[in-house]
Design a protein around this motif. Structure first.
Motif, PDB file in Angstrom:
ATOM      1  N   ASN A 120       0.892  -1.038  -0.061  1.00 33.30           N
ATOM      2  CA  ASN A 120      -0.162  -0.134   0.216  1.00 33.30           C
ATOM      3  C   ASN A 120       1.078   1.314  -0.038  1.00 33.30           C
ATOM      4  OD1 ASN A 120      -2.255  -1.718   0.090  1.00 33.30           O
ATOM      5  ND2 ASN A 120      -2.438  -1.449   2.218  1.00 33.30           N
ATOM      6  N   ASP A 173      -0.682   4.430  -5.255  1.00 30.11           N
ATOM      7  CA  ASP A 173      -1.463   5.927  -5.088  1.00 30.11           C
ATOM      8  C   ASP A 173      -2.711   5.691  -4.890  1.00 30.11           C
ATOM      9  OD1 ASP A 173      -2.675   4.683  -7.496  1.00 30.11           O
ATOM     10  OD2 ASP A 173      -1.794   5.874  -9.150  1.00 30.11           O
ATOM     11  N   SER A 174      -3.215   6.642  -4.391  1.00 24.79           N
ATOM     12  CA  SER A 174      -4.675   6.800  -4.020  1.00 24.79           C
ATOM     13  C   SER A 174      -5.630   5.990  -4.623  1.00 24.79           C
ATOM     14  CB  SER A 174      -5.215   8.117  -3.715  1.00 24.79           C
ATOM     15  OG  SER A 174      -4.187   8.789  -2.791  1.00 24.79           O
ATOM     16  N   ARG A 175      -5.627   6.196  -6.091  1.00 25.77           N
ATOM     17  CA  ARG A 175      -6.350   5.443  -6.917  1.00 25.77           C
ATOM     18  C   ARG A 175      -6.351   3.936  -6.944  1.00 25.77           C
ATOM     19  NH1 ARG A 175      -7.014   7.902 -12.962  1.00 25.77           N
ATOM     20  NH2 ARG A 175      -7.647   9.543 -11.746  1.00 25.77           N
ATOM     21  N   LEU A 218      -5.143   2.268  -4.325  1.00 22.81           N
ATOM     22  CA  LEU A 218      -5.528   1.826  -3.203  1.00 22.81           C
ATOM     23  C   LEU A 218      -7.141   1.655  -2.996  1.00 22.81           C
ATOM     24  CD1 LEU A 218      -3.143   3.576  -0.596  1.00 22.81           C
ATOM     25  CD2 LEU A 218      -3.291   1.266  -1.097  1.00 22.81           C
ATOM     26  N   THR A 219      -7.807   2.651  -3.589  1.00 20.61           N
ATOM     27  CA  THR A 219      -9.369   2.458  -3.645  1.00 20.61           C
ATOM     28  C   THR A 219      -9.958   1.954  -4.527  1.00 20.61           C
ATOM     29  OG1 THR A 219      -9.428   4.654  -4.558  1.00 20.61           O
ATOM     30  CG2 THR A 219      -9.087   4.787  -2.094  1.00 20.61           C
ATOM     31  N   ASN A 263       6.526   8.055  -2.725  1.00 20.56           N
ATOM     32  CA  ASN A 263       5.427   8.428  -1.213  1.00 20.56           C
ATOM     33  C   ASN A 263       6.444   8.590  -0.206  1.00 20.56           C
ATOM     34  OD1 ASN A 263       3.442   8.015  -3.137  1.00 20.56           O
ATOM     35  ND2 ASN A 263       2.995   5.910  -2.621  1.00 20.56           N
ATOM     36  N   THR A 311      -9.198  15.346   5.617  1.00 21.34           N
ATOM     37  CA  THR A 311      -8.493  14.885   4.550  1.00 21.34           C
ATOM     38  C   THR A 311      -7.979  13.396   4.917  1.00 21.34           C
ATOM     39  OG1 THR A 311      -6.590  15.583   5.738  1.00 21.34           O
ATOM     40  CG2 THR A 311      -7.470  16.933   3.902  1.00 21.34           C
ATOM     41  N   ILE A 312      -7.783  12.558   3.953  1.00 24.88           N
ATOM     42  CA  ILE A 312      -7.299  11.049   4.015  1.00 24.88           C
ATOM     43  C   ILE A 312      -6.069  10.805   2.908  1.00 24.88           C
ATOM     44  CG2 ILE A 312      -7.957   8.586   3.994  1.00 24.88           C
ATOM     45  CD1 ILE A 312     -10.618   9.365   4.717  1.00 24.88           C
ATOM     46  N   ASN A 313      -4.948  10.773   3.633  1.00 28.97           N
ATOM     47  CA  ASN A 313      -3.836  10.575   2.597  1.00 28.97           C
ATOM     48  C   ASN A 313      -3.317   8.993   2.787  1.00 28.97           C
ATOM     49  OD1 ASN A 313      -1.572  10.526   1.315  1.00 28.97           O
ATOM     50  ND2 ASN A 313      -0.760  12.437   2.309  1.00 28.97           N
ATOM     51  N   LEU A 314      -3.980   8.107   2.182  1.00 29.52           N
ATOM     52  CA  LEU A 314      -3.694   6.817   2.472  1.00 29.52           C
ATOM     53  C   LEU A 314      -2.286   6.329   2.153  1.00 29.52           C
ATOM     54  CD1 LEU A 314      -7.038   5.031   1.456  1.00 29.52           C
ATOM     55  CD2 LEU A 314      -5.953   5.286   3.571  1.00 29.52           C
ATOM     56  N   PRO A 315      -1.597   7.055   0.930  1.00 22.62           N
ATOM     57  CA  PRO A 315      -0.325   6.504   0.507  1.00 22.62           C
ATOM     58  C   PRO A 315       0.544   7.255   1.320  1.00 22.62           C
ATOM     59  CG  PRO A 315      -1.183   7.209  -1.529  1.00 22.62           C
ATOM     60  CD  PRO A 315      -2.462   7.449  -0.342  1.00 22.62           C
TER      61      PRO A 315
END
Length: 281
Positions: free
Chosen positions: A37, A41-43, A45-46, A61, A242-246
């Protein structure tokens, strides 16, 4: 009679190997998911489709993690390292001295003190959290690193482990030290303390890990970003706005790396220390 024993022994070896492999895979799965993960990127991951590994790993990252102006990850890691490096040796030495006193110094009321130490293990942390904050805050410990360190210096569980260890410590060695003119402190400093190396290393490593992973107390006492630890800085990647998963997973990989190294280095001492404490089975 000996012929069927060979296939049976081989089958046991295969089953044992498969079981070890399965348990190893289960243990390593969270680390694999974290690293996977962190390189997406965010795309990705989701996305609803599952990918075992990103086609183009995003190593940037990790660079962005330290270049983010809103999160001072570098100073936060330094704060965590400083807090853990101070808490681990001091709490371990204090527990060692207290455990030696409870095991070796025959003073009146020693059993009462031991009972009080055991009683502290029964008090939930939530009951002492607010009083501890009031005391540390009244002493000016808010937004300071010493305010984060101070409450973690007393570890009653470590005191009990050291007491059990010193109860099993050979008295003949101390008798020889007394013949050389050593007092109580000399016996502890020159004989008992050097002889408890495995316990010191194991409990020191566990204290380092516990201090590094601490979240709630540093969050409350370190209200200014300059006093944030790595765990507090990591939590800022996941907020209600905000949610910054990476960034979150990259930060998790960075913050967990010192603990993995610590465990790999100290795992033998951890096992030896617990085994020699008297708490077997």
């Amino acid at each position: 009679m000996s012929t069927p024993a060979v296939p049976l022994r081989a089958a046991r070896v295969v089953v044992r190997g498969l079981l070890i492999g399965l348990l190893t895979a289960v243990f390593l799965a969270p680390f694999y998911l974290m690293l996977r993960n962190a390189l997406m990127d965010s795309r990705g991951l989701t996305a609803p489709e599952w990918t075992w590994w990103p086609a183009t790993p995003r190593f940037e990252n990790f660079t962005a993690l330290f270049e983010d102006p809103s999160v001072a990850m570098g100073p936060a890691l330094g704060n965590s390292l400083l807090v853990a490096a101070v808490t681990a040796p001091l709490s371990t030495l204090l527990a060692s001295a207290a455990g030696y006193a409870l095991a070796r110094i025959p003073v009146r009321g020693r059993g009462v003190v031991l009972g009080l130490v055991v009683a502290t293990l029964m008090i939930p942390g939530s009951a002492t959290f607010v009083p501890t904050f009031v005391v540390v805050g009244s002493m000016g410990g808010v937004n300071t690193l010493w305010g984060i360190v101070a409450p973690g210096l007393f570890n009653p569980f470590a005191v009990l482990l050291f007491r059990n260890f010193y109860l099993q410590f050979p008295t003949e060695i101390e008798d020889a030290g007394r013949l050389d003119g050593l007092g109580r402190f000399g016996l502890y400093r020159r004989i008992a303390l050097p002889g408890s190396g495995a316990m010191l290393a194991s409990l020191g490593a566990l204290s380092f890990i516990d201090s590094w992973n601490s979240f709630l107390w540093p969050l409350v006492i370190g209200q200014d970003p300059s006093a944030w630890t790595a765990q507090i800085a990591l939590s800022t990647f996941l907020t209600s706005q905000t949610i910054n998963l990476p960034g979150l997973f990259a930060g998790a990989v960075v913050t967990i790396t010192p603990l993995v190294v610590m465990f790999l280095v100290a795992q033998r001492y951890i096992v030896e220390g617990i085994a020699s404490s008297g708490l077997k089975g």
